[in-house]
Design a protein around this motif. Structure first.
Motif, PDB file in Angstrom:
ATOM      1  N   ILE A  98       0.860  -1.177   0.000  1.00 49.93           N
ATOM      2  CA  ILE A  98       0.000   0.000   0.000  1.00 49.93           C
ATOM      3  C   ILE A  98       0.898   1.229   0.000  1.00 49.93           C
ATOM      4  O   ILE A  98       1.761   1.371   0.861  1.00 49.93           O
ATOM      5  CB  ILE A  98      -0.916   0.035   1.236  1.00 49.93           C
ATOM      6  CG1 ILE A  98      -1.884  -1.142   1.229  1.00 49.93           C
ATOM      7  CG2 ILE A  98      -1.667   1.365   1.313  1.00 49.93           C
ATOM      8  CD1 ILE A  98      -2.726  -1.244   2.499  1.00 49.93           C
ATOM      9  N   VAL A  99       0.696   2.096  -0.986  1.00 52.91           N
ATOM     10  CA  VAL A  99       1.425   3.362  -1.051  1.00 52.91           C
ATOM     11  C   VAL A  99       0.427   4.488  -0.785  1.00 52.91           C
ATOM     12  O   VAL A  99      -0.573   4.624  -1.492  1.00 52.91           O
ATOM     13  CB  VAL A  99       2.101   3.572  -2.422  1.00 52.91           C
ATOM     14  CG1 VAL A  99       2.790   4.934  -2.474  1.00 52.91           C
ATOM     15  CG2 VAL A  99       3.106   2.469  -2.713  1.00 52.91           C
ATOM     16  N   LEU A 100       0.718   5.266   0.243  1.00 55.54           N
ATOM     17  CA  LEU A 100      -0.105   6.423   0.561  1.00 55.54           C
ATOM     18  C   LEU A 100       0.420   7.612  -0.224  1.00 55.54           C
ATOM     19  O   LEU A 100       1.621   7.864  -0.241  1.00 55.54           O
ATOM     20  CB  LEU A 100      -0.038   6.720   2.063  1.00 55.54           C
ATOM     21  CG  LEU A 100      -0.439   5.577   2.990  1.00 55.54           C
ATOM     22  CD1 LEU A 100      -0.183   5.966   4.441  1.00 55.54           C
ATOM     23  CD2 LEU A 100      -1.896   5.194   2.778  1.00 55.54           C
ATOM     24  N   LEU A 101      -0.487   8.346  -0.863  1.00 54.95           N
ATOM     25  CA  LEU A 101      -0.102   9.539  -1.606  1.00 54.95           C
ATOM     26  C   LEU A 101      -1.220  10.559  -1.529  1.00 54.95           C
ATOM     27  O   LEU A 101      -2.328  10.235  -1.115  1.00 54.95           O
ATOM     28  CB  LEU A 101       0.266   9.198  -3.057  1.00 54.95           C
ATOM     29  CG  LEU A 101      -0.697   8.315  -3.848  1.00 54.95           C
ATOM     30  CD1 LEU A 101      -1.679   9.153  -4.627  1.00 54.95           C
ATOM     31  CD2 LEU A 101       0.090   7.432  -4.779  1.00 54.95           C
ATOM     32  N   GLY A 102      -0.905  11.784  -1.875  1.00 54.96           N
ATOM     33  CA  GLY A 102      -1.913  12.838  -1.792  1.00 54.96           C
ATOM     34  C   GLY A 102      -2.503  12.918  -0.395  1.00 54.96           C
ATOM     35  O   GLY A 102      -1.782  12.864   0.601  1.00 54.96           O
ATOM     36  N   ASP A 103      -3.824  13.044  -0.309  1.00 50.16           N
ATOM     37  CA  ASP A 103      -4.489  13.109   0.997  1.00 50.16           C
ATOM     38  C   ASP A 103      -4.321  11.827   1.808  1.00 50.16           C
ATOM     39  O   ASP A 103      -4.489  11.826   3.015  1.00 50.16           O
ATOM     40  CB  ASP A 103      -5.979  13.403   0.824  1.00 50.16           C
ATOM     41  CG  ASP A 103      -6.247  14.836   0.414  1.00 50.16           C
ATOM     42  OD1 ASP A 103      -5.351  15.691   0.596  1.00 50.16           O
ATOM     43  OD2 ASP A 103      -7.362  15.110  -0.086  1.00 50.16           O
ATOM     44  N   GLY A 104      -3.983  10.742   1.149  1.00 51.33           N
ATOM     45  CA  GLY A 104      -3.803   9.470   1.841  1.00 51.33           C
ATOM     46  C   GLY A 104      -2.662   9.461   2.837  1.00 51.33           C
ATOM     47  O   GLY A 104      -2.650   8.640   3.760  1.00 51.33           O
ATOM     48  N   VAL A 105      -1.697  10.381   2.680  1.00 48.02           N
ATOM     49  CA  VAL A 105      -0.560  10.379   3.602  1.00 48.02           C
ATOM     50  C   VAL A 105      -0.978  10.682   5.035  1.00 48.02           C
ATOM     51  O   VAL A 105      -0.300  10.268   5.977  1.00 48.02           O
ATOM     52  CB  VAL A 105       0.576  11.338   3.162  1.00 48.02           C
ATOM     53  CG1 VAL A 105       1.130  10.938   1.797  1.00 48.02           C
ATOM     54  CG2 VAL A 105       0.127  12.783   3.171  1.00 48.02           C
ATOM     55  N   TYR A 106      -2.093  11.368   5.217  1.00 48.38           N
ATOM     56  CA  TYR A 106      -2.553  11.665   6.580  1.00 48.38           C
ATOM     57  C   TYR A 106      -2.947  10.399   7.339  1.00 48.38           C
ATOM     58  O   TYR A 106      -2.977  10.393   8.563  1.00 48.38           O
ATOM     59  CB  TYR A 106      -3.708  12.667   6.555  1.00 48.38           C
ATOM     60  CG  TYR A 106      -3.283  14.024   6.070  1.00 48.38           C
ATOM     61  CD1 TYR A 106      -2.545  14.872   6.885  1.00 48.38           C
ATOM     62  CD2 TYR A 106      -3.583  14.446   4.776  1.00 48.38           C
ATOM     63  CE1 TYR A 106      -2.128  16.123   6.439  1.00 48.38           C
ATOM     64  CE2 TYR A 106      -3.178  15.688   4.321  1.00 48.38           C
ATOM     65  CZ  TYR A 106      -2.448  16.522   5.148  1.00 48.38           C
ATOM     66  OH  TYR A 106      -2.033  17.755   4.701  1.00 48.38           O
ATOM     67  N   CYS A 107      -3.216   9.334   6.629  1.00 48.93           N
ATOM     68  CA  CYS A 107      -3.536   8.051   7.267  1.00 48.93           C
ATOM     69  C   CYS A 107      -2.313   7.460   7.973  1.00 48.93           C
ATOM     70  O   CYS A 107      -2.457   6.562   8.800  1.00 48.93           O
ATOM     71  CB  CYS A 107      -4.060   7.063   6.238  1.00 48.93           C
ATOM     72  SG  CYS A 107      -5.585   7.575   5.431  1.00 48.93           S
ATOM     73  N   ALA A 108      -1.134   7.962   7.657  1.00 48.03           N
ATOM     74  CA  ALA A 108       0.104   7.446   8.252  1.00 48.03           C
ATOM     75  C   ALA A 108       0.433   8.090   9.591  1.00 48.03           C
ATOM     76  O   ALA A 108       1.408   7.690  10.240  1.00 48.03           O
ATOM     77  CB  ALA A 108       1.270   7.667   7.292  1.00 48.03           C
ATOM     78  N   LEU A 109      -0.348   9.066  10.015  1.00 50.97           N
ATOM     79  CA  LEU A 109      -0.036   9.749  11.276  1.00 50.97           C
ATOM     80  C   LEU A 109       0.027   8.768  12.433  1.00 50.97           C
ATOM     81  O   LEU A 109      -0.909   7.979  12.652  1.00 50.97           O
ATOM     82  CB  LEU A 109      -1.077  10.835  11.563  1.00 50.97           C
ATOM     83  CG  LEU A 109      -1.010  12.051  10.644  1.00 50.97           C
ATOM     84  CD1 LEU A 109      -2.218  12.947  10.862  1.00 50.97           C
ATOM     85  CD2 LEU A 109       0.288  12.817  10.860  1.00 50.97           C
ATOM     86  N   ALA A 110       1.130   8.792  13.135  1.00 46.42           N
ATOM     87  CA  ALA A 110       1.338   7.884  14.271  1.00 46.42           C
ATOM     88  C   ALA A 110       0.237   8.075  15.305  1.00 46.42           C
ATOM     89  O   ALA A 110      -0.267   9.180  15.510  1.00 46.42           O
ATOM     90  CB  ALA A 110       2.710   8.138  14.892  1.00 46.42           C
ATOM     91  N   ASN A 111      -0.119   6.992  15.951  1.00 45.18           N
ATOM     92  CA  ASN A 111      -1.109   6.974  17.033  1.00 45.18           C
ATOM     93  C   ASN A 111      -2.515   7.354  16.593  1.00 45.18           C
ATOM     94  O   ASN A 111      -3.331   7.728  17.431  1.00 45.18           O
ATOM     95  CB  ASN A 111      -0.667   7.867  18.200  1.00 45.18           C
ATOM     96  CG  ASN A 111       0.678   7.445  18.734  1.00 45.18           C
ATOM     97  OD1 ASN A 111       0.938   6.262  18.924  1.00 45.18           O
ATOM     98  ND2 ASN A 111       1.561   8.404  18.944  1.00 45.18           N
ATOM     99  N   SER A 112      -2.804   7.258  15.317  1.00 47.10           N
ATOM    100  CA  SER A 112      -4.161   7.519  14.839  1.00 47.10           C
ATOM    101  C   SER A 112      -4.862   6.184  14.572  1.00 47.10           C
ATOM    102  O   SER A 112      -4.213   5.145  14.398  1.00 47.10           O
ATOM    103  CB  SER A 112      -4.133   8.349  13.559  1.00 47.10           C
ATOM    104  OG  SER A 112      -3.579   7.605  12.486  1.00 47.10           O
TER     105      SER A 112
END
Length: 96
Positions: free
Chosen positions: A28-42
């Motif tokens: 899974i590659v996060l890009l664009g708005d999807g990168v916010y899904c990578a925020l730690a502890n979310s």
């Protein structure tokens, strides 16, 4: 083996459907708005960490979002690595 790209937030059906369809051996590659899904502890990050697919994020989008110091151990890739992934995986599925 499938390469998933997520350009959607965690509250979308696309995000949930991607996680449901991901399997071991996928990436899974996060890009664009999807990168916010990578925020730690979310909750989104926890769901991604629980997913069997390998997790990566496009570095230029992470830096553009100003969250590079908040994504923890997510592998950041540049465009060359993204292209290499698209060549390695026989199929790609984009989630928006």
């Amino acid at each position: 083996m499938l390469l998933h790209t997520i350009n959607a937030g965690s509250s979308t059906d696309s995000f949930r459907d991607c996680l449901r369809s991901s399997q071991s051996g996928d990436a899974i590659v996060l890009l664009g708005d999807g990168v916010y899904c990578a925020l730690a502890n979310s909750a989104a990050r926890q769901a991604l960490d629980d997913c069997p697919a390998r997790l990566l994020a496009l570095a230029s989008d992470v830096f553009a979002a100003g969250i590079a110091d908040r994504v923890g151990d997510v592998a950041l890739i540049d465009m060359d690595a993204f292209v290499a992934l698209s060549e390695f995986y026989p199929r790609q599925l984009a989630w928006y």
